[in-house]
Each structure stands twice: as C-alpha cells, then as structure tokens.
Write a protein that holds these residues in place. Structure first.
Motif, PDB file in Angstrom:
ATOM      1  N   TYR A 180       0.829  -1.026  -0.079  1.00 35.47           N
ATOM      2  CA  TYR A 180       0.049  -0.115   0.050  1.00 35.47           C
ATOM      3  C   TYR A 180       0.711   1.298  -0.124  1.00 35.47           C
ATOM      4  CZ  TYR A 180       0.747  -0.024   5.288  1.00 35.47           C
ATOM      5  OH  TYR A 180       1.104  -0.302   6.517  1.00 35.47           O
ATOM      6  N   ASP A 181       0.220   2.310  -0.446  1.00 35.35           N
ATOM      7  CA  ASP A 181       0.969   3.580  -0.576  1.00 35.35           C
ATOM      8  C   ASP A 181       0.600   4.743   0.287  1.00 35.35           C
ATOM      9  OD1 ASP A 181       2.752   2.990  -2.839  1.00 35.35           O
ATOM     10  OD2 ASP A 181       0.694   2.566  -3.921  1.00 35.35           O
ATOM     11  N   ASP A 182       1.460   5.769   0.414  1.00 38.37           N
ATOM     12  CA  ASP A 182       0.888   6.905   1.357  1.00 38.37           C
ATOM     13  C   ASP A 182       0.397   8.105   0.624  1.00 38.37           C
ATOM     14  OD1 ASP A 182       3.167   7.384  -0.093  1.00 38.37           O
ATOM     15  OD2 ASP A 182       4.306   8.324   1.804  1.00 38.37           O
ATOM     16  N   ARG A 207       0.316   6.621   6.158  1.00 29.03           N
ATOM     17  CA  ARG A 207       1.183   7.817   5.994  1.00 29.03           C
ATOM     18  C   ARG A 207       2.690   7.188   5.707  1.00 29.03           C
ATOM     19  NH1 ARG A 207       0.418  12.707   8.214  1.00 29.03           N
ATOM     20  NH2 ARG A 207       2.798  12.870   8.573  1.00 29.03           N
ATOM     21  N   GLU A 208       2.739   5.801   5.186  1.00 27.43           N
ATOM     22  CA  GLU A 208       3.995   5.502   4.809  1.00 27.43           C
ATOM     23  C   GLU A 208       3.613   4.364   3.757  1.00 27.43           C
ATOM     24  OE1 GLU A 208       5.147   2.741   8.587  1.00 27.43           O
ATOM     25  OE2 GLU A 208       6.235   4.536   8.557  1.00 27.43           O
ATOM     26  N   TYR A 209       4.640   3.815   3.048  1.00 33.71           N
ATOM     27  CA  TYR A 209       4.551   3.003   2.238  1.00 33.71           C
ATOM     28  C   TYR A 209       5.035   1.515   2.785  1.00 33.71           C
ATOM     29  CZ  TYR A 209       6.293  -0.335  -1.604  1.00 33.71           C
ATOM     30  OH  TYR A 209       6.500  -1.190  -2.674  1.00 33.71           O
ATOM     31  N   SER A 210       4.202   0.578   2.601  1.00 33.93           N
ATOM     32  CA  SER A 210       4.560  -0.949   3.108  1.00 33.93           C
ATOM     33  C   SER A 210       4.154  -1.952   2.150  1.00 33.93           C
ATOM     34  CB  SER A 210       3.767  -1.095   4.407  1.00 33.93           C
ATOM     35  OG  SER A 210       3.851  -2.086   5.076  1.00 33.93           O
ATOM     36  N   VAL A 211       5.107  -2.815   2.113  1.00 35.01           N
ATOM     37  CA  VAL A 211       4.869  -4.168   1.601  1.00 35.01           C
ATOM     38  C   VAL A 211       4.024  -5.133   2.250  1.00 35.01           C
ATOM     39  CG1 VAL A 211       6.051  -6.142   0.385  1.00 35.01           C
ATOM     40  CG2 VAL A 211       6.707  -3.981   0.184  1.00 35.01           C
ATOM     41  N   LYS A 212       3.262  -6.013   1.893  1.00 40.83           N
ATOM     42  CA  LYS A 212       2.280  -6.885   2.674  1.00 40.83           C
ATOM     43  C   LYS A 212       2.575  -8.270   1.969  1.00 40.83           C
ATOM     44  CE  LYS A 212       0.240  -5.487   5.336  1.00 40.83           C
ATOM     45  NZ  LYS A 212       0.404  -4.979   6.831  1.00 40.83           N
ATOM     46  N   GLY A 237      -3.348   3.759   1.530  1.00 40.90           N
ATOM     47  CA  GLY A 237      -3.461   2.536   2.480  1.00 40.90           C
ATOM     48  C   GLY A 237      -4.201   1.386   1.933  1.00 40.90           C
ATOM     49  N   THR A 238      -4.685   1.625   0.552  1.00 43.16           N
ATOM     50  CA  THR A 238      -5.528   0.406  -0.210  1.00 43.16           C
ATOM     51  C   THR A 238      -4.107  -0.588  -0.282  1.00 43.16           C
ATOM     52  OG1 THR A 238      -7.146   1.762  -0.974  1.00 43.16           O
ATOM     53  CG2 THR A 238      -6.898  -0.303  -1.843  1.00 43.16           C
ATOM     54  N   ILE A 239      -4.319  -1.742   0.038  1.00 52.98           N
ATOM     55  CA  ILE A 239      -3.393  -2.900  -0.625  1.00 52.98           C
ATOM     56  C   ILE A 239      -3.839  -3.319  -2.061  1.00 52.98           C
ATOM     57  CG2 ILE A 239      -2.506  -5.003   0.097  1.00 52.98           C
ATOM     58  CD1 ILE A 239      -3.333  -4.413   3.023  1.00 52.98           C
ATOM     59  N   HIS A 240      -2.807  -3.388  -2.670  1.00 49.70           N
ATOM     60  CA  HIS A 240      -3.180  -3.723  -4.206  1.00 49.70           C
ATOM     61  C   HIS A 240      -1.842  -4.405  -4.820  1.00 49.70           C
ATOM     62  CE1 HIS A 240      -1.111   0.372  -4.048  1.00 49.70           C
ATOM     63  NE2 HIS A 240      -0.595  -0.148  -5.214  1.00 49.70           N
ATOM     64  N   GLN A 241      -2.178  -5.381  -5.711  1.00 44.53           N
ATOM     65  CA  GLN A 241      -1.288  -5.889  -6.688  1.00 44.53           C
ATOM     66  C   GLN A 241      -1.809  -6.120  -7.973  1.00 44.53           C
ATOM     67  OE1 GLN A 241      -0.149  -9.898  -6.069  1.00 44.53           O
ATOM     68  NE2 GLN A 241      -2.097 -10.238  -4.723  1.00 44.53           N
ATOM     69  N   ALA A 242      -1.070  -5.962  -9.019  1.00 41.35           N
ATOM     70  CA  ALA A 242      -1.433  -6.015 -10.408  1.00 41.35           C
ATOM     71  C   ALA A 242      -0.261  -6.870 -11.288  1.00 41.35           C
ATOM     72  CB  ALA A 242      -1.623  -4.699 -10.992  1.00 41.35           C
ATOM     73  N   ASP A 243      -0.825  -7.689 -12.279  1.00 40.58           N
ATOM     74  CA  ASP A 243      -0.019  -8.270 -13.061  1.00 40.58           C
ATOM     75  C   ASP A 243      -0.743  -8.312 -14.769  1.00 40.58           C
ATOM     76  OD1 ASP A 243      -1.936 -11.134 -13.714  1.00 40.58           O
ATOM     77  OD2 ASP A 243      -2.150 -10.162 -11.740  1.00 40.58           O
ATOM     78  N   THR A 244       0.052  -8.477 -15.818  1.00 41.75           N
ATOM     79  CA  THR A 244      -0.401  -8.579 -17.010  1.00 41.75           C
ATOM     80  C   THR A 244      -0.794 -10.010 -17.361  1.00 41.75           C
ATOM     81  OG1 THR A 244       1.184  -6.612 -17.649  1.00 41.75           O
ATOM     82  CG2 THR A 244       0.190  -7.878 -19.546  1.00 41.75           C
ATOM     83  N   PRO A 245      -2.106 -10.129 -17.647  1.00 38.19           N
ATOM     84  CA  PRO A 245      -2.354 -11.484 -18.050  1.00 38.19           C
ATOM     85  C   PRO A 245      -1.428 -12.356 -19.143  1.00 38.19           C
ATOM     86  CG  PRO A 245      -4.424 -10.045 -18.030  1.00 38.19           C
ATOM     87  CD  PRO A 245      -3.203  -9.225 -17.980  1.00 38.19           C
ATOM     88  N   ALA A 246      -1.204 -13.529 -18.950  1.00 35.39           N
ATOM     89  CA  ALA A 246      -0.325 -14.402 -19.886  1.00 35.39           C
ATOM     90  C   ALA A 246      -1.154 -14.421 -21.225  1.00 35.39           C
ATOM     91  CB  ALA A 246       0.049 -15.817 -19.316  1.00 35.39           C
ATOM     92  N   GLY A 247      -0.502 -14.505 -22.557  1.00 35.11           N
ATOM     93  CA  GLY A 247      -0.966 -14.509 -23.740  1.00 35.11           C
ATOM     94  C   GLY A 247      -1.655 -13.455 -24.403  1.00 35.11           C
ATOM     95  N   LEU A 248      -1.417 -12.341 -23.463  1.00 36.16           N
ATOM     96  CA  LEU A 248      -1.699 -10.931 -24.329  1.00 36.16           C
ATOM     97  C   LEU A 248      -0.426  -9.840 -24.616  1.00 36.16           C
ATOM     98  CD1 LEU A 248      -4.847 -10.364 -22.077  1.00 36.16           C
ATOM     99  CD2 LEU A 248      -4.852 -11.334 -24.199  1.00 36.16           C
TER     100      LEU A 248
END
Length: 463
Positions: A180-182, A207-212, A237-248
């Motif tokens: 999440y980001d600040d 108020r700070e960046y953190s890896v979960k 503060g919203t925890i998130h992750q993102a990836d590019t789908p395979a085959g595209l």
C-alpha cells in the motif's frame, strides 16, 4: 538554472527585465479531457461520475473503478505514453535509478534488475522481453507534454503536488509485490490489459509505503481487469497488486498520485510554529524557561498541565487570528510544483509584452492558480526586531525537468513587501481588473513600484 532575483524592501527586483513574450496555448490532438479550468479537467477525468459524488462517496473512503469502453478516450490515453517512446527517451540521456527502475516480483518480493549508469534501449528491451521485467519510468511529465498539461491542472485543482510513474509490464508477469502507498492514486490504463486485486486497508489513510505478505492478504475486496481508457482510483492505505495476463500484449499504465503528507495533522504541525512564534512575542510565560532537568526525566504531571494551558491559550488566539504566518507547507508546494503549461521556444515564462505599467494603466492578475499571497516574519531581521512582511511566492519559473525528483535545495521564487501593501495587493487579487491609481497606497510612487514589481515577475498584465 535562472538565478533567483533578490527582492528589495519595496518589492523591486534587482536585475534586468526579461523581454520574451509568454506563450500559453494548447497542443492540438484528440484529447477527451477538458482543459478549460482545473475543475473541468478533473470532472472530465472521472466522467461520468460527478465531482460532488466522488468526494462524498469515494475520496479517502473507497476505490472507484471506471470501465468505460470509450474508443476515443482509449486512443487518447494510448498517446500519453507508449512502450515505443522509450527508444526516443533513452536517446535523450536517462539513467537507472533516477529515471528508470527495472524490476520483477519474485516469490512475493521486489527484485531490482537495474544496471549501472545510462539506460540503453537495446538492453532495456532485452530485460523486458527475456527477463519479463517491468519498466518503471519515474515522473514522465518531465518529458511528455500532455502529462505535464494534465498534472499541472491537477496541482491547481488539489492544491497539492501531483506526481506520476509509468509501469510497462510484459505478458504473464508482475512488477511489484502486494503493497500500500501513502498517496491518493489514480490509475489510467494506456496500453494492453492489467489484472488488479485490491484488499481492504490494514491502516486507513496510511502515512507510509509498506509491502504486505501474500499469505496475510485474505480475499480481494475487488478483482478486475483494466483496458485502455479505463480509470481506477483508490485511497492511500489500500493494499493492491497487479499483473499482466499471460497470452496478451504488454500492459502500460500511468499512476498519478497526490496528497502525500497533506493531512490536517501535517497542517497543524506546520501552522502551530508560526502561532507559537507570534504568541511568544506578547506572552512572557511562553518565553520563560522550562524546569531544570525536564529534558532528563519523564515528563511530570505538572509539566503536562502547563503544556495543556499553553495549548488552550494558543487555541484561543487561533480563533481570533485572520492570517497565520507563512507555513512551510505552502512554500514547499509552490517551490516544487510544475510551472504553468505553455508552448514556446523558451525554457521559462517571461514578461507579457514590452509595455510597462504606469499610474495610468489598468492591470489584472494572471496565473492566479500559481501564486500564493501570505505573511511571514522579516527574515532579514533578528528575532526580537522581526516585523511581519507580505510574501508573494509563485511557480512561474519552476523547472519542469526536476519536478518530483527530490530536489531539496530549491529557493522559492517571489517578492516581499511591507505589510502596508497588503490592502493594495488584495485589491489586485480580488478584482478582474483595477486601475493603478486606485490602489490603496499612500503615494503614486508606491503604486507604480508595486505594479512594476508584479509585472516583472509576470504576475500581472497591462490591459
């Protein structure tokens, strides 16, 4: 870098008057955004959601997902930054770490694959294709005019610094681990598709960046795929992750962020120092020494009660204060923000025409969104002799190429005037146009000197 002119006591600048004409005009293109004003730009960015609805239901509260299937908007977003832009940018001289990070998420951790020194496009493309690495491009508004145009308007709208990063990720890959980001985040999908998972915050308005850790995330509260033209907003503060789908094809998105360290708590910490400074000049109790050895022992109940009393005194004074002393937050914002968007051959704005303002002139303020008018102590005098001055800070001469790059040793551009000039300055600020001879100053010389100083800084026009 242009040398900052030093204002004299009456606001006049030492140094030559620049002559080049300001050019402020839009770049042609099939933009789907409305650049008429900061508010119209933001309204068009989050369309069809209304701004009132956005700030009531989403801002600092929950994510907003806009999947619009709008070909015109998709084409415009794709023009903001493409993978193919990197070849040209590499030829301009960009560097690992400062301008570009090459990374990949491996077993829930960020693996940085940067080389040393200057970025070469062939090596960058090799890491992208063979190592399935994400290319993170820092602050592309330094190079891409349309992003400068967007972010400059957003800084006017929010009254806060607005940064950006571009992420280009190959198919079947993920660049960053869950985190999440600040900052408040707006994602614009530019090329390809990106699969997102959002999780409920563990720290609201962080108020700070953190890896979960992946093992502690639980079930996503939202899961979706962004396509070109789509927009995603989520609060800090919203925890998130993102990836590019395979085959595209690869995915490109730009993250536009704002409101870092811009809370009420930050503002209180900033404003209280000026309030204490003012009050201590009149209240001998605030100037009296603390008890012996107070800094060496645990704070006592007596000391706590004394501090509480001082805070009540400050609160009472604040209720009756019309003007707070100049805050560092204001100066930091105006010093580090983008200059106004313009098109021209020069590297900075300059005076509009060669006609000097006189007592017979009518003038009006320009670039109002890029100027702050505030008060502060006279920094050229010792503390006991300091009187309040009027300070005008502006961002017209700020350097786009260092925007959001962590440059700390930058002095704000502007002017200072005696407090007696405040009423005249407010006349200019609050009028669509005003005659110089009607300014509320004692002498004609003061009136002419004031408008000439403002004109030299490109802050007013003669009409």
């Amino acid at each position: 870098m242009p040398k900052k002119a030093k204002p004299t006591q009456n606001g006049k600048e030492e140094g030559p008057v620049p002559r080049k004409q300001v050019k402020v005009e839009a770049v042609g293109g099939a933009s789907t955004l409305d650049f008429d004003s900061p508010s119209s730009l933001f309204e068009s960015l989050i369309s069809p959601i209304k701004t009132e609805t956005f700030f009531k239901e989403f801002w600092e509260k929950k994510p907003l997902l806009l999947q619009r299937a709008d070909p015109a908007r998709a084409a415009y977003y794709q023009s903001l930054f493409r993978l193919t832009d990197l070849k040209r940018l590499c030829s301009q001289g960009i560097y690992y770490g400062r301008d570009v990070n090459v990374c990949r998420c491996v077993s829930g951790k960020k693996k940085v694959l940067n080389k040393d020194g200057k970025v070469h496009f062939l090596q960058l493309r090799k890491d992208f294709d063979q190592k399935r690495a994400t290319i993170q491009f820092h602050q592309p508004q330094r190079f891409k005019d349309e992003l400068w145009k967007i972010q400059e308007k957003l800084e006017c709208y929010f009254g806060s610094l607005v940064g950006s990063n571009v992420y280009i990720t190959p198919a079947g890959s993920q660049g960053l681990p869950p985190h999440y980001d600040d900052v408040e985040v707006f994602i614009l999908q530019l090329e390809g598709e990106k699969h997102w998972r959002l999780y409920a915050p563990t720290v609201a308005l962080a108020r700070e960046y953190s890896v979960k850790s992946e093992t502690r995330l639980g079930v996503p509260m939202l899961e979706f795929t962004l396509k070109p033209g789509d927009l995603l907003y989520f609060p800090r503060g919203t925890i998130h992750q993102a990836d590019t789908p395979a085959g595209l094809a690869h995915s490109t998105h730009v993250t536009i962020s704002t409101y870092q360290n811009n809370s009420w708590g930050d503002f209180l910490l900033d404003a209280i120092s000026g309030l204490v400074f003012d009050t201590a000049k009149e209240d001998v109790e605030l100037r009296s020494g603390i008890p012996r050895q107070l800094l060496m022992v645990e704070t006592s109940a007596v000391a706590t009660r004394r501090l509480s009393g001082f805070l009540r005194t400050l609160a009472g004074r604040l209720e009756g204060t019309k003007e707070l002393l100049s805050s560092e937050m204001k100066k930091d914002f105006i010093t580090h923000r983008l200059p106004p968007y313009y098109v021209g051959e020069g590297t900075e704005l300059s005076t509009p025409g060669v006609k000097l303002p006189t007592l017979a002139s009518t003038v009006r303020l320009q670039f109002k969104d890029h100027i702050i008018l505030t008060m502060g102590p006279d920094e050229n005098q010792p503390d006991e002799a300091q009187e309040k001055m009027v300070y005008i800070y502006h961002s017209l001469k700020n350097r786009r190429e260092i925007h959001m790059m962590g440059s700390e040793d930058i002095e704000p551009h502007g002017l200072r005037f005696p407090l007696s000039h405040m009423d005249a300055l407010k006349q200019i600020w609050n009028s669509s146009a005003i005659s110089v001879k009607n300014l509320k100053l004692t002498t004609d010389e003061e009136k002419e000197s004031l408008v000439l100083s403002l004109w030299t800084e490109c802050l007013i026009q003669v009409i």
